[in-house]
Design a protein around this motif. Sequence first.
Motif, PDB file in Angstrom:
ATOM      1  N   THR A  91       0.746  -1.186  -0.145  1.00 53.69           N
ATOM      2  CA  THR A  91      -0.063   0.073   0.078  1.00 53.69           C
ATOM      3  C   THR A  91       0.705   1.297   0.053  1.00 53.69           C
ATOM      4  O   THR A  91       0.194   2.170  -0.389  1.00 53.69           O
ATOM      5  N   TRP A  92       1.997   1.154   0.389  1.00 48.46           N
ATOM      6  CA  TRP A  92       3.060   2.380   0.300  1.00 48.46           C
ATOM      7  C   TRP A  92       3.077   2.903  -1.421  1.00 48.46           C
ATOM      8  O   TRP A  92       2.933   4.161  -1.268  1.00 48.46           O
ATOM      9  N   LEU A  93       3.024   1.975  -2.240  1.00 52.54           N
ATOM     10  CA  LEU A  93       3.223   2.505  -3.525  1.00 52.54           C
ATOM     11  C   LEU A  93       1.812   2.848  -4.164  1.00 52.54           C
ATOM     12  O   LEU A  93       1.780   3.665  -5.103  1.00 52.54           O
ATOM     13  N   THR A  94       0.696   2.072  -3.646  1.00 53.41           N
ATOM     14  CA  THR A  94      -0.487   2.175  -4.246  1.00 53.41           C
ATOM     15  C   THR A  94      -1.631   2.891  -3.700  1.00 53.41           C
ATOM     16  O   THR A  94      -2.430   3.545  -4.491  1.00 53.41           O
ATOM     17  N   LEU A  97       0.846   6.555   0.182  1.00 55.36           N
ATOM     18  CA  LEU A  97       1.617   6.370   1.051  1.00 55.36           C
ATOM     19  C   LEU A  97       1.200   5.592   2.019  1.00 55.36           C
ATOM     20  O   LEU A  97       1.565   5.706   3.496  1.00 55.36           O
ATOM     21  N   GLY A  98       0.370   4.404   1.752  1.00 55.96           N
ATOM     22  CA  GLY A  98       0.154   3.599   2.924  1.00 55.96           C
ATOM     23  C   GLY A  98      -0.967   4.160   3.731  1.00 55.96           C
ATOM     24  O   GLY A  98      -1.025   3.880   4.950  1.00 55.96           O
ATOM     25  N   LEU A 104      -0.499   1.624   6.932  1.00 56.48           N
ATOM     26  CA  LEU A 104       0.619   0.743   6.830  1.00 56.48           C
ATOM     27  C   LEU A 104       1.106   0.273   8.043  1.00 56.48           C
ATOM     28  O   LEU A 104       1.325  -0.746   8.245  1.00 56.48           O
ATOM     29  N   LEU A 105       1.165   1.181   9.121  1.00 61.68           N
ATOM     30  CA  LEU A 105       1.550   0.932  10.402  1.00 61.68           C
ATOM     31  C   LEU A 105       0.769  -0.043  11.197  1.00 61.68           C
ATOM     32  O   LEU A 105       1.244  -0.923  11.705  1.00 61.68           O
ATOM     33  N   LEU A 106      -0.422   0.390  10.807  1.00 59.07           N
ATOM     34  CA  LEU A 106      -1.409  -0.762  11.671  1.00 59.07           C
ATOM     35  C   LEU A 106      -1.369  -2.054  10.996  1.00 59.07           C
ATOM     36  O   LEU A 106      -1.711  -3.052  11.771  1.00 59.07           O
ATOM     37  N   GLY A 107      -1.446  -2.055   9.488  1.00 60.26           N
ATOM     38  CA  GLY A 107      -1.427  -3.204   9.148  1.00 60.26           C
ATOM     39  C   GLY A 107      -0.125  -4.145   9.398  1.00 60.26           C
ATOM     40  O   GLY A 107      -0.252  -5.326   9.501  1.00 60.26           O
ATOM     41  N   MET A 108       0.864  -3.605   9.479  1.00 61.55           N
ATOM     42  CA  MET A 108       2.371  -4.215   9.948  1.00 61.55           C
ATOM     43  C   MET A 108       2.405  -4.614  11.269  1.00 61.55           C
ATOM     44  O   MET A 108       2.666  -5.774  11.597  1.00 61.55           O
TER      45      MET A 108
END
Length: 152
Positions: A91-94, A97-98, A104-108
């Motif tokens: 998701t960072w790219l799409t 920025l996630g 992004l951080l929640l998912g990680m």
Amino acid sequence: MSRGPREGVRPAFRQWRAGRPFWGGLLLALGGVEVLLTLKASLDVILHVGMQGLAGYLLPVVMLLCGLLILFNPAQRLFYSVIGVLVSLGTWLTSNLGGFFIGLLLGMVGSCLAFGWLPDQEPRVSRRRRRKEAKAARTAPHPLERKTGQTA
């Protein structure tokens, strides 16, 4: 005012939650929802448009599905958490920025929690209960003292 039906809801939910990586699945699903919501942001808020095709919507939906599948099918948590971490990085790219780093951080974090969850682990004992047990063990007489009446 009887509280009969409501008394069993909270313990039942706690028992259900204890048998699965609840917080990992919830955080992964919330990360997917957050990324999906940032895709609908106005153009003034969007930082990085990215590939605004199918991948922009597909990856957050896969994050959401992996989070829900971790909650409702904990036996396959390792596979879903690996897919979740890879999709979260994608998701960072799409997707803005996630999702402005939050999704992004929640998912990680959710994927890592689900990956590290152990199903056969003993339930945690609260600090208060451990202190009570330690105090009771210190104040209880020694087994030999009770039988003979003398100190060992």
